[in-house]
Structures are given as structure tokens and as C-alpha cells.
Design an enzyme around this catalytic site. Sequence first.
Site, PDB file in Angstrom:
ATOM      1  N   HIS A 487       0.491  -1.387   0.188  1.00 50.68           N
ATOM      2  CA  HIS A 487      -0.093  -0.100   0.048  1.00 50.68           C
ATOM      3  C   HIS A 487       1.111   1.320  -0.538  1.00 50.68           C
ATOM      4  O   HIS A 487       0.971   2.501  -0.806  1.00 50.68           O
ATOM      5  CB  HIS A 487      -1.014   0.379   1.009  1.00 50.68           C
ATOM      6  CG  HIS A 487      -1.864   1.260   1.381  1.00 50.68           C
ATOM      7  ND1 HIS A 487      -3.094   0.915   1.304  1.00 50.68           N
ATOM      8  CD2 HIS A 487      -1.681   2.597   1.806  1.00 50.68           C
ATOM      9  CE1 HIS A 487      -3.161   2.350   1.165  1.00 50.68           C
ATOM     10  NE2 HIS A 487      -2.619   3.170   1.776  1.00 50.68           N
ATOM     11  N   GLU A 488       1.764   1.463   0.614  1.00 53.38           N
ATOM     12  CA  GLU A 488       2.932   2.543   0.819  1.00 53.38           C
ATOM     13  C   GLU A 488       3.240   3.065  -0.261  1.00 53.38           C
ATOM     14  O   GLU A 488       3.540   4.349  -0.887  1.00 53.38           O
ATOM     15  CB  GLU A 488       3.407   2.544   2.049  1.00 53.38           C
ATOM     16  CG  GLU A 488       2.754   2.086   3.154  1.00 53.38           C
ATOM     17  CD  GLU A 488       2.151   3.601   4.028  1.00 53.38           C
ATOM     18  OE1 GLU A 488       1.943   4.644   2.859  1.00 53.38           O
ATOM     19  OE2 GLU A 488       0.363   3.330   3.788  1.00 53.38           O
ATOM     20  N   HIS A 491       1.657   4.436  -2.540  1.00 52.80           N
ATOM     21  CA  HIS A 491       1.960   5.821  -2.502  1.00 52.80           C
ATOM     22  C   HIS A 491       3.447   5.903  -3.155  1.00 52.80           C
ATOM     23  O   HIS A 491       3.553   7.495  -3.436  1.00 52.80           O
ATOM     24  CB  HIS A 491       2.300   6.831  -1.173  1.00 52.80           C
ATOM     25  CG  HIS A 491       0.448   6.919  -0.654  1.00 52.80           C
ATOM     26  ND1 HIS A 491      -0.525   6.804  -1.758  1.00 52.80           N
ATOM     27  CD2 HIS A 491      -0.230   5.653   0.100  1.00 52.80           C
ATOM     28  CE1 HIS A 491      -2.118   6.672  -0.898  1.00 52.80           C
ATOM     29  NE2 HIS A 491      -1.401   5.679   0.313  1.00 52.80           N
TER      30      HIS A 491
END
Length: 708
Positions: A487-488, A491
Site C-alpha cells: 500500500h505505502e 503511494h
Amino acid sequence: MSDARTRPTDMTDTARTAAPTASPNPLLDFSGLPRFAAFEPALVTPALDVALAEARTAVEHAESASTPATWTDFVQPLEDATERLGRVWGVVGHLNSVADTPELRAVYNENLPRATEFWTALGQNAALFAKYKALQSSAEFATLSAARKRIVEHAIRGFRLGGAELVSPARERFAEIQERGAALNQKFSENVLDATKAFTLDVTDEARLAGLPEDARQAARQEAERAGVAGWRFSLQFPSYFPVMQYGEDRSLREALYRAYVTRASELGADAAQDNGPIIDETLALRAEEARLLGYPSFADVSLVAKMADSPKQVVEFLRDLAARARPSAQRDMAELRAFAKDTLGLEPLAAWDIPFASEKLKEARYAFSDNEVKQYFQLPRVLDGLFGLIERLFDVKLAPDAAETWHPDVRFYRIERAGHLIGQFYLDMYARPSKRPGAWMNDARGRKRLQGGAQTPVAYLVCNVQSPVGDKPALLTHDDVITLFHEFGHGLHHMLTRVDELGVSGISGVEWDAVELPSQFMENFCWEWDIVSTMSAHVDAGAPLPRALFDRMLAAKNFQSGMQTLRQVEFSLFDMRLHSEFADGDGTGERTVQQLLDEVRSEVAVLVPPDFNRFQNSFSHIFAGGYAAGYYSYKWAEVLSADCYAAFEEEGVFNPDTGRRFLDEILSVGGSRPAIDSFRAFRGRAPTIDALLRHNGMVQETSHAAA
């Protein structure tokens, strides 16, 4: 994603990088990467003195009547100067989050009002506001690139939201609100961190550790040895706390940790000075007053100006619709869990501190595996190899270790290349520490922009909080930890793979907040692809990859309690939106308190209501110490977009290079240079629908509708 406590929105999002220069103060050295090894708290104030002076000089030049209202004459010089200020303060803010010390905290709090004052004054600068409007009305505007036009449009919006149209005394009051709000956000975060650090629970009777995985026991023993106490020491750091909640058979131990965790930074906590309740009330009052000054009915309306959603009403309807779709599944989940806990575990009534334990036991019974069994296959080095390989395969890049100064020995640094050319770099800080705030996030160290002779490449901070290695074994990740890492990194890809050369809209800059989670949630899907999981798994002892049969059981369990989990996110999102739209007077002492509103939301959507002493809101840092105020719904809103995007990969081939290239070209590389909905349509060829999200969560409905 990132913590926006000290970075105003819109126009000031451009203030992140700088042209090369040299200085004896490492915070003022913009010639390369941050010089963390040379950092000392005493350097902050003099560095900020210089950066603020430079920025104010640039503002004076830009607002001068003799300076033409053109991109070259006033926009670019202003962006360059404010960028240097943003970069100085960005390093300080980052270290405040990952390497907290009393000295750094003191100097951060001392200088926070100075930084806030500058950005507030900039946002209220009527002369600059007029210059941007003049540029927008000029013949030059038509000749600007789409990215530069969008920066000008964002700047004008930012001035309006920054109070540039206010007159005294409203102008001065608005500035006071910004300064006080920034201080409250910081204090909220400090209270959560301090309350988390302050609590420890020592166990000397080994029988109380029944059910705990061996690595959790070893970590607790290691903490006790460091503290010079006998037995095993547990804390509220998540890698210490959650294994007890999930596996610990001692119910009283689970209850003790649960009570401490959910009363952190509240009037029920150990230290009344850390109570965030008054901070919440004052924050809400200030936000409501800010909205009134700007002419909006609520702070939620202010928040949504820069987002995809049109109104609080639209968001609430979206959330309630999602809750209605998830409720039948959630009710079945809860009924099944209660019955299993009663009949199999003898837990009746089922208490809040029993939920993770009973859920894990039910999952083991139904799917014949445990999270801890799976965890033995996910060694951090191997997971990173799998993640990096996926990114290289999808987006035609190469990732490799790189060298840089870091703020802690555990931090690693990497580079991303395409065709031998550097396109981005990132720091990876994986392990939980007492000096590091909880959670996981990505923030930008610097962004991409065009310089004379080439482009300044973006650099990202990627931060997680997993258990550090125990003994001579590598760090082990739960599958949820793996998902969080992906997820990170999504980004990070959004920030680092940009091709936009204008800093204000490159990477994550200028992207609507309710769309910024699209790339991160998109990346999570690959954690459920066998071709990826098989390459990044190897048993920590035997070395064998995750068995396909075990993966199939994991896949079968993918939507285990998904209805309950969906309602939990809806609960948080609905609470946030109603809190910032219905508390128009900002007075928590009026007809309803914050707790009463939260109870009302829970009675509407939750199937699992926590005990009366639960003070979840007092550690809800996303909305009280981050950038998600009246924006927490963006996780579910963007999940509609991300699921729909991933459906294209399912339809065309998960590793189809053409699909990956199209996602890179239309989503990742364009940043905020155009509206997010236009980027989605360019990739998908149509408006988004909720179908894929419902299917991915095991809640397929025949009807569908556009979500944005």
C-alpha cells in the site's frame, strides 16, 4: 498516506524542493539528499531564519507592482524560494515523526508557529492573489502548459481557502486559528505517542503466555532484558500489542492490554495531562469558526472544495449505501463469531478484547491455517525482492540499493532507474521504535521538477512499523504487514514515477485527497496473486516457498469478516464526515458531545459496538493530527476507483505489459496535472462503478452505480 500537519494545501504544495546551494548548516544544503548524519536540533532555528528570510524576500519581489504577472517573473521565483523553506521544514517534520527526542520536540514546537505564520500570511496575500488572477486572465495563460494552468488554478483556490478575501478583523482571526490549530495537531500527536510509550506490562508467570507465537515471546523477553526486568515485557506498540490480542489465551492479559490501548490519550488513561478530549473539542470549534469566516456552512464543506466529492451529503449517501450493502454480510459474520466463541471457546459474552482472538481461532478452524503460520513464510528481504520484481515487471524500471545518510541504522535507501537513468529514490524505515509514531505512511522528501540541464528526481520516505528482527532471524511480516508495505509503496510509485516537470502537480502534489489512495490500494491486490506471493515467500527455517494449498486457503479466507471490516471503515468515515459537517458550532458541550455522535454513528452502522470506556477518537490521528479531517471517507471512495482499475488487469492479464504501461501513463505519471476523474477515464475508458469493489470484497450485487 502522508502527514500534512505543517504543509498548507494547494499553492504551498509546490514548496518541496530546491535548487542546489551550499551551506555549513546541513538543513540549508540543497545540493543533494538530506544530510541526516549532521543533523542536530540546535540547527533548526538558524536554518529556518535563513529560509524564512529568503522566502519573504521572494514574496516581496513577487507582490511588487513592478513585477509583471507572468509565470517567469513571479510564479517561478516564488515557487523556488518557498520550495527551499518547505524542504527545510520538511526534514524537521519528518524527523519529528520518526526520531522523536525531547530536544527535537522542543525546537519543533518552538518553530512550528513561525512556519505556520508564514504559510498563513502567504495564503492571505491579497497582492499575490491579484497577480495569480491577473495571470489567469492574461493572454499568456492560454500559452501555458496544462500543468502550469492547473498550478495557477490551484493557487487561486488556495488563496480563497487561505483567507485572502477576508478583511480585518476576520483576517487576523483566521491567522490565529491556523497557528493554534497547528499547535493542537502537534500536541494531539505527541499525546498519542507519549501515551503509547508510557505503558508497559510485565509478565513473570510463563503460563500467562500460552498461545503466543515464539517470535512474540522472544521479542517480549528481549524488551524485558533491555529494561532490566524479569520475565516478559509487553507494550502498546502494535507489534507487541496485537499478537497478544490475536493469540494470547490469557483473557485477563488481553483485557489489560485492550483497556490500556483504547483509553490512550483520554481522561481514562494513566496521565490526565495526555487527555486529547479537550484538544478535540477546541480543534472542532476552530475548524467550524474557520468555515464560517470563509463563508461555508461547515468545515466539511471547506475540506471538499479540493476533493472529488461534491458535498458532505453526497459522501454520507455514498457511505450509507456501502453500509447497506455490507450489513447482511457483517451480521452473518458477527452471528457466526458469537456462536463459535460461545460453543467452542466458552467465551460468553464475547468481549471486545476477545474479538481478535476468537476471530483468529474461527479462521483457523474454518480454513485450517493461522496468521502466524503464514507469517513464517514472509521474510522481509524476500518480500522486498518480490515487491521490487513486480514493480520492475509492471513499469519497466529497475530498483537497486543505494547509499545515503539516514536517521537510524535500520533505515535502507534505494534507487529506481529506467534505461539506466535515475528517476527516483526512497528511504525505507520498516521497524517500530519508541521514538517513532505509530502507523505506516509515505511522505515526500523532494519532488520532481525541471532544472537547467535536466530534471530533479523525486525522493520518498516510506515508513512502516513492523516487529524488528528477533535473534538471528530476519524480520517476519504477517500477510497484513505485506499488504501495508505494498500500500505505502503504491503511494511511493505515484510520487516517484511521475513524468510531470512542474513541482506543484508532479507526483502526489495537487492530486485530490479522495483520489490519492488509488495507487496504494491498487497495489494491495497483487498480494493475492499466486505468481507474486510464490516469489516473495520462503519459510524462515525450511526455506521452502509458501505451499500452494496454504495460499489457496488464504485466498478462500480473503473475505473472512469482510462485511465487519467494511462497516468498521464506514463507521470511522461517517463519524468523521458528520463530526465536521453537523458540529457546525464546533461545541462539543452543546446538544451532543463527540462521544454521543460516535455512539449514534455506531448504532446506525456497526454490528460490533465497543465498551463504554473505549475512546477511539482520542487516538484518531488521521483526522486530528493529519490531513484526513472530513476526508477519511477517501479510503473507501478511492477503493472504488482502485478496484475498478485492477479489474482492467484481471480482464486483460495481471502482468500484461500494455495494461501496466497504460496505468503508468494515465494514472501514475500524470500526478495532479489533470483532475483524477479524467485520469481514471483515460485509463478505464469510462466512469467508475462499484461492481469490482463489491466483487473483491465478496459482496456482489446485481445493481451498480457510479461512485464519483
